[in-house]
Design a protein around this motif. Structure first.
Motif, PDB file in Angstrom:
ATOM      1  N   GLN A 124       0.402  -0.824   0.166  1.00  0.00           N
ATOM      2  CA  GLN A 124       0.048  -0.348   0.016  1.00  0.00           C
ATOM      3  C   GLN A 124       0.656   1.313  -0.356  1.00  0.00           C
ATOM      4  N   GLU A 129       3.996   0.402   2.581  1.00  0.00           N
ATOM      5  CA  GLU A 129       3.693  -0.639   3.194  1.00  0.00           C
ATOM      6  C   GLU A 129       3.486  -2.313   2.942  1.00  0.00           C
ATOM      7  N   ILE A 186       0.671  -9.078   4.458  1.00  0.00           N
ATOM      8  CA  ILE A 186       0.181 -10.225   4.234  1.00  0.00           C
ATOM      9  C   ILE A 186      -0.340 -10.313   3.736  1.00  0.00           C
ATOM     10  N   ARG A 187      -1.533 -11.530   2.390  1.00  0.00           N
ATOM     11  CA  ARG A 187      -2.408 -12.209   1.999  1.00  0.00           C
ATOM     12  C   ARG A 187      -1.128 -13.759   1.677  1.00  0.00           C
ATOM     13  N   PRO A 238      -4.683 -10.331   6.749  1.00  0.00           N
ATOM     14  CA  PRO A 238      -4.115 -10.604   7.569  1.00  0.00           C
ATOM     15  C   PRO A 238      -4.970 -10.880   8.848  1.00  0.00           C
ATOM     16  N   ASN A 275       5.668  -4.719   8.998  1.00  0.00           N
ATOM     17  CA  ASN A 275       4.562  -5.388  10.159  1.00  0.00           C
ATOM     18  C   ASN A 275       5.448  -6.335  10.667  1.00  0.00           C
ATOM     19  N   ASP A 303       2.371   1.702  15.003  1.00  0.00           N
ATOM     20  CA  ASP A 303       1.755   1.310  14.565  1.00  0.00           C
ATOM     21  C   ASP A 303       0.118   1.925  15.326  1.00  0.00           C
ATOM     22  N   ASP A 304      -0.646   1.650  14.702  1.00  0.00           N
ATOM     23  CA  ASP A 304      -1.458   1.737  15.316  1.00  0.00           C
ATOM     24  C   ASP A 304      -2.029   2.977  16.343  1.00  0.00           C
ATOM     25  N   LYS A 315      -5.864   4.567  12.460  1.00  0.00           N
ATOM     26  CA  LYS A 315      -7.765   4.873  11.216  1.00  0.00           C
ATOM     27  C   LYS A 315      -8.759   5.244  12.276  1.00  0.00           C
ATOM     28  N   GLU A 358      -3.064   7.115   9.028  1.00  0.00           N
ATOM     29  CA  GLU A 358      -3.771   5.573   8.529  1.00  0.00           C
ATOM     30  C   GLU A 358      -5.113   5.148   8.210  1.00  0.00           C
ATOM     31  N   GLU A 379      -9.974   8.174   4.184  1.00  0.00           N
ATOM     32  CA  GLU A 379     -10.302   7.167   2.773  1.00  0.00           C
ATOM     33  C   GLU A 379     -11.357   8.684   2.065  1.00  0.00           C
ATOM     34  N   TYR A 404      -7.723   4.423   1.551  1.00  0.00           N
ATOM     35  CA  TYR A 404      -7.883   3.816   0.327  1.00  0.00           C
ATOM     36  C   TYR A 404      -8.327   4.853  -0.860  1.00  0.00           C
ATOM     37  N   PRO A 457      -4.139  -1.727  -0.572  1.00  0.00           N
ATOM     38  CA  PRO A 457      -2.846  -2.787  -1.200  1.00  0.00           C
ATOM     39  C   PRO A 457      -3.115  -3.318  -2.645  1.00  0.00           C
TER      40      PRO A 457
HETATM   41  P1  C2E Z   1      -1.907  -2.203   9.518  1.00  0.00           P
HETATM   42  O1  C2E Z   1      -0.497  -2.375   9.874  1.00  0.00           O
HETATM   43  O2  C2E Z   1      -2.787  -1.277  10.151  1.00  0.00           O
HETATM   44  O3  C2E Z   1      -2.031  -2.361   8.222  1.00  0.00           O
HETATM   45  C1  C2E Z   1      -2.691  -1.185   7.320  1.00  0.00           C
HETATM   46  C2  C2E Z   1      -4.162  -2.006   7.480  1.00  0.00           C
HETATM   47  O4  C2E Z   1      -5.194  -1.126   6.924  1.00  0.00           O
HETATM   48  C3  C2E Z   1      -4.093  -2.818   6.420  1.00  0.00           C
HETATM   49  O5  C2E Z   1      -4.957  -3.924   6.339  1.00  0.00           O
HETATM   50  C4  C2E Z   1      -4.958  -2.001   5.186  1.00  0.00           C
HETATM   51  O6  C2E Z   1      -5.550  -2.335   3.848  1.00  0.00           O
HETATM   52  C5  C2E Z   1      -5.851  -1.333   5.878  1.00  0.00           C
HETATM   53  N1  C2E Z   1      -6.005  -0.543   5.550  1.00  0.00           N
HETATM   54  C6  C2E Z   1      -5.591   0.785   4.823  1.00  0.00           C
HETATM   55  N2  C2E Z   1      -6.180   2.227   4.626  1.00  0.00           N
HETATM   56  C7  C2E Z   1      -7.350   1.847   4.589  1.00  0.00           C
HETATM   57  C8  C2E Z   1      -7.940   3.000   4.427  1.00  0.00           C
HETATM   58  O7  C2E Z   1      -8.486   3.351   4.160  1.00  0.00           O
HETATM   59  N3  C2E Z   1      -9.392   1.801   4.898  1.00  0.00           N
HETATM   60  C9  C2E Z   1      -9.362   0.359   5.569  1.00  0.00           C
HETATM   61  N4  C2E Z   1     -11.035   0.446   5.632  1.00  0.00           N
HETATM   62  N5  C2E Z   1      -8.290  -0.151   5.924  1.00  0.00           N
HETATM   63  C10 C2E Z   1      -7.108   0.387   5.001  1.00  0.00           C
HETATM   64  P2  C2E Z   1      -4.738  -5.414   6.247  1.00  0.00           P
HETATM   65  O8  C2E Z   1      -4.179  -5.625   5.254  1.00  0.00           O
HETATM   66  O9  C2E Z   1      -6.078  -5.999   6.248  1.00  0.00           O
HETATM   67  O10 C2E Z   1      -3.381  -5.599   7.493  1.00  0.00           O
HETATM   68  C11 C2E Z   1      -4.560  -5.339   9.207  1.00  0.00           C
HETATM   69  C12 C2E Z   1      -3.338  -6.146   9.601  1.00  0.00           C
HETATM   70  O11 C2E Z   1      -2.789  -6.840   9.983  1.00  0.00           O
HETATM   71  C13 C2E Z   1      -1.915  -4.536   9.739  1.00  0.00           C
HETATM   72  O12 C2E Z   1      -2.480  -3.475  10.083  1.00  0.00           O
HETATM   73  C14 C2E Z   1      -1.060  -5.223  10.339  1.00  0.00           C
HETATM   74  O13 C2E Z   1      -1.316  -4.730  11.997  1.00  0.00           O
HETATM   75  C15 C2E Z   1      -1.432  -6.582  10.553  1.00  0.00           C
HETATM   76  N6  C2E Z   1      -0.386  -7.525   8.761  1.00  0.00           N
HETATM   77  C16 C2E Z   1      -0.812  -7.343   7.736  1.00  0.00           C
HETATM   78  N7  C2E Z   1       0.822  -7.885   7.094  1.00  0.00           N
HETATM   79  C17 C2E Z   1       1.536  -7.858   8.199  1.00  0.00           C
HETATM   80  C18 C2E Z   1       2.776  -8.715   7.972  1.00  0.00           C
HETATM   81  O14 C2E Z   1       3.316  -9.083   7.360  1.00  0.00           O
HETATM   82  N8  C2E Z   1       3.495  -9.312   9.884  1.00  0.00           N
HETATM   83  C19 C2E Z   1       2.533  -8.632  11.312  1.00  0.00           C
HETATM   84  N9  C2E Z   1       3.171  -8.922  11.805  1.00  0.00           N
HETATM   85  N10 C2E Z   1       1.038  -8.695  10.773  1.00  0.00           N
HETATM   86  C20 C2E Z   1       0.854  -7.670   9.364  1.00  0.00           C
END
Ligand code: C2E
Ligand code: MG
Ligand code: MG
Length: 761
Positions: free
Chosen positions: A524, A538, A541-542, A553, A596, A657-658, A681, A714, A717, A736, A741
């Motif tokens: 993303q 950033e 993972i999927r 994830p 992450n 993060d967050d 967010k 973060e 939208e 978004y 992503p």
């Molecule tokens: P995160 O690190 O806070 O990543 C941002 C998440 O918010 C991502 O979801 C992204 O798709 C989503 N996002 C970004 N912009 C927007 C937006 O405008 N609106 C909405 N609704 N969502 C948005 P994703 O990819 O589903 O990841 C969710 C969480 O999973 C991540 O939050 C992160 O904490 C974790 N994650 C993802 N990849 C990895 C990884 O490789 N390793 C680890 N340990 N955790 C991961």
């Protein structure tokens, strides 16, 4: 070891007294018989005959006095201490006997009858010989006794002056000389025997005393014909008595009032049946009121004269009991909270199942999990975590104790057994009572915690018939409510079991996913809103599941953490992210890459080394890599700041993060070992409508920029959100509004794009 020499000699002399007094009755009987015969034989030959009777009365008086003395001695309780007194009384008696026998040569001597003279001398020789038997333990006394008689015999015979009397005197010298030498030898041997006996007794006693002390043993003997109990010195000391001999009532008063009947029954049983008896009771120290646990064995014994005594051997088992209680408590209670532990809880459920089945009753198991307990532990340390667990346990003890049994199964998981319920509404009431805990803010030291609970309920017999099954059902219900995100309770239903099966399958599939290369990285963009360019990405993972398709994830990262796969997955992500960045670098794209990292992986010993080696292997600039960690991790400085410091010293960037969802207060911002803050967010979602969120975001941005951190907003939208962030001077955004992503192939085009047009969309 043993007593002093003086004490031993005193003891030997006491034994001498005992033995000498014991011999009095036999020597009195023999002497009085001999005196009676002498009177019968010599009275007709003696003039005046009254002398015989005077002698007879004297000898009876002396011997009867000695017999009375002997009785007094055996009854005296202080004879052990008054050794000299009793010895001199005995000596006086013995010497009085000797004098009275010696006087017979003068009072009943038959002047004219040679044969009876011989008879009298022989009788006195017999009496002197008898002293050998009755006084063998005191050779001095026996010698004086014999000398008194001998000198009287000799003197009288010399006074007689006849040829026969002088020959008889000479003969007597031989006989008495022989008796004197025998007396000396016998006395010496007897004394040696006494010494030996005393020494061996002392040694045995010392051994017994040492054994008593080491094993906390004691013994007593109660002569059933008397009221007195004699006890070992260690027992006397244990029970607080000053002396070893006490009245039976005094001894009995040491038994704790509640145990007296039991002890009395045991005594009666031994006396009536002659069988040994064991009893355990509590004894009260008669001086300090200290309570001891005693184990006692009693035996009926008889001595050679047929006297019965009760013999008791006892052991102080207070330490053993205390240890047993400790072991019980360790085996059945949770050390931290004092609640029942898992083992006890299972036993209680099993017992309740039997009872409820018999009485046709219903009961409930309530399973409670403290939400985000790990966060509290990570943020405020384990001490605070422990206090949180104790605080909640106390709440359960106060509010639930009446209606059920509370247990801590381990970690942050608690269970309650609610018995005798009509239907699930009773269990629901208890669950609501637990949830009331969340109404308060828990103050633990400097930290304030807003408790959150997830609760699951299962009922017997509705949801299971064995303990494990019921706990499992309650656990599944708890898990279901936790997953739903509602801070509430759920009653088990079969749907939850199928969801669990699904979860178990997911875990199994996840173990295969790495081997089967089913993970993908999507990226993303992060946009610099001043230059309208993409400054980096950033990596997210999927999981491309062969049957379920692309899984985000959120649905598997926590599972990977639970099944300890997160380190392997994290390493896979970082290596692939670096490899991708290397490709883009090779294509001439200048981008940064954020990855992450889960807390468990970040805490691994080799984490920094792995990150630095991987970056070097891919010939990347350290500053192009950013590690995103969660806020709770960054708040545990002792454990994690060393890792942050090491990575940052090589130029690797650290992002939180967050930010804003954890436990940090803004005041700690200045202490963080980080480079970037990513505003969560949830703040951006409400930034347009909620002035509080606006103020919060503005404060974070101002403070961060002031402290030199980069700030990324973060989840942007909408254009309105972006506009507010721009007004607040937020430098970077991600969301978004710009792009979801995407797969790697899209990134080169994004890197060259002008993102200002996107903002208007
Ligand atoms: P995160 O690190 O806070 O990543 C941002 C998440 O918010 C991502 O979801 C992204 O798709 C989503 N996002 C970004 N912009 C927007 C937006 O405008 N609106 C909405 N609704 N969502 C948005 P994703 O990819 O589903 O990841 C969710 C969480 O999973 C991540 O939050 C992160 O904490 C974790 N994650 C993802 N990849 C990895 C990884 O490789 N390793 C680890 N340990 N955790 C991961
Ligand atoms: Mg992230
Ligand atoms: Mg985030």
């Amino acid at each position: 070891m043993g007593g002093t020499t003086a004490a031993r000699q005193e003891a030997i002399r006491h034994t001498q007294n005992e033995l000498l007094y014991r011999g009095v009755k036999y020597s009195a009987a023999g002497s009085l018989l001999a005196a009676a015969v002498a009177v019968y034989v010599f009275a007709p030959l003696t003039t005046p005959s009254v002398a015989v009777w005077i002698w007879f009365v004297c000898i009876y008086t002396v011997y009867l006095t000695r017999v009375v003395d002997c009785r007094l001695f055996t009854r005296s309780t202080s004879r052990h201490e008054q050794v000299d007194y009793w010895a001199s009384r005995f000596n006086t008696g013995a010497l009085a006997s000797a004098v009275i026998w010696a006087s017979s040569m003068w009072l009943i001597y038959p002047q004219a009858d040679l044969a009876h003279q011989v008879l009298l001398v022989l009788t006195l020789g017999g009496v002197a010989g008898g002293a050998l038997a009755s006084l063998p333990y005191d050779s001095k006394l026996s010698n004086i006794f014999q000398l008194l008689i001998l000198s009287s015999v000799l003197l009288r015979l010399i006074v007689d002056g006849s040829q026969f009397a002088l020959e008889l005197a000479l003969f007597s010298c031989f006989v008495f000389g022989f008796l004197l030498s025998c007396g000396k030898e016998v006395g010496k041997n007897y004394l040696d025997l006494l010494r030996l006996r005393q020494d061996s007794q002392e040694t045995n006693l010392t051994l017994i005393r040492t054994t008593e002390q080491m094993a906390q043993l004691g013994y007593w003997q109660w002569d059933l014909e008397s009221e007195s109990v004699e006890m070992s010195s260690h027992l006397a000391q244990m029970l607080g008595f000053d002396q070893r001999q006490v009245n039976i009532q005094d001894y009995f008063s040491c038994v704790h009032a509640d145990d007296r009947l039991k002890v009395e029954n045991a005594w009666t049983h031994v006396i009536k049946t002659g069988e040994d008896s064991h009893v355990e009771f509590r004894a009260v120290d008669s001086q300090s009121d200290k309570l001891r646990n005693i184990r006692q064995i009693m035996k009926l014994i008889s001595d050679s004269e047929g006297h019965n005594s009760l013999l008791g051997a006892l052991q102080d088992i207070t330490d053993i009991k205390t240890a047993e209680q400790k072991i019980y408590s360790m085996a059945y209670y949770d050390e931290l909270t004092g609640l029942a532990n898992r083992a006890q809880f299972h036993e209680r459920i099993d017992a309740e199942i039997s009872r409820a089945t018999r009485l046709n009753k219903r009961f409930a198991i309530i399973y409670i999990d403290l939400d985000d307990f790990k966060g509290v532990n990570d943020s405020y340390g384990h001490q605070c975590g422990d206090n949180y667990l104790k605080h909640f346990s106390n709440y359960l003890k106060v509010n639930i104790k009446e209606s059920g049994i509370c247990a801590r199964l381990g970690g942050d998981e608690f269970c309650i057994l609610i018995t005798d319920i009509e239907d699930h509404s009773y269990a629901e009431q208890a669950a609501l009572q637990c949830l009331n805990y969340c109404q308060q803010v828990v103050q633990l030291g400097n930290h304030r915690i807003h408790p959150k609970l997830s609760i699951g309920v299962a009922l017997f017999p509705d949801h299971g018939s064995v303990g494990d099954e019921l706990i499992k059902c309650a656990d599944l219900a708890m898990y279901a409510i936790k997953q739903s995100g509602k801070r509430s309770y759920a009653i088990y239903n079969t749907h939850m079991a199928s969801e669990n099966r699904e979860r178990v399958r997911l875990e199994a599939d996840l173990r295969q996913a790495l081997v089967n290369n089913e993970f993908e990285l999507w990226y993303q963009p992060k946009i610099d809103i001043q230059t309208n360019s993409m400054m980096g990405v950033e990596a997210l993972i999927r999981w491309r599941h062969p049957e379920k398709g692309l899984i985000p994830p959120d649905l598997f990262i926590s599972t990977a953490e639970r099944v300890a796969m997160i380190k392997e997955i994290g390493e896979w992500v970082f290596i692939h992210a670096c490899s991708q960045l290397q490709q883009w670098n090779n294509q001439g794209l200048k981008l940064s890459m954020a990855v992450n990292i889960s807390g468990d992986h970040f805490a691994a010993d080799d984490f920094s080394e792995f990150i630095l080696t991987t970056i070097e292997q891919h010939q990347l600039r350290h500053a192009d890599l950013e590690i995103e960690i969660t806020e709770s991790l960054s708040r545990n400085p002792e454990e994690h700041s060393a890792t942050c410091h090491q990575l940052r010293s090589h130029g690797v960037r650290i992002a939180i993060d967050d930010f804003g969802t954890g436990y940090s207060s803004l005041s700690v911002l200045s202490d963080l070992e980080v480079d970037t803050l990513k505003v969560d967010k949830s703040f951006i979602d409400s930034i347009v409508t909620d002035p509080a969120a606006q103020l919060m975001v503005q404060t974070i941005i101002d403070l961060s920029l002031g402290l030199g951190y980069a700030v990324v907003a973060e989840g942007v939208e909408t254009a309105d959100q972006l506009e507010i962030l721009r007004q607040r001077h937020c430098p970077y955004v991600q969301g978004y509004l710009f792009s979801r992503p995407v797969q790697a192939a899209h990134i080169p085009a994004f890197a060259l794009a002008d993102w200002s047009s996107q903002q208007a969309a």
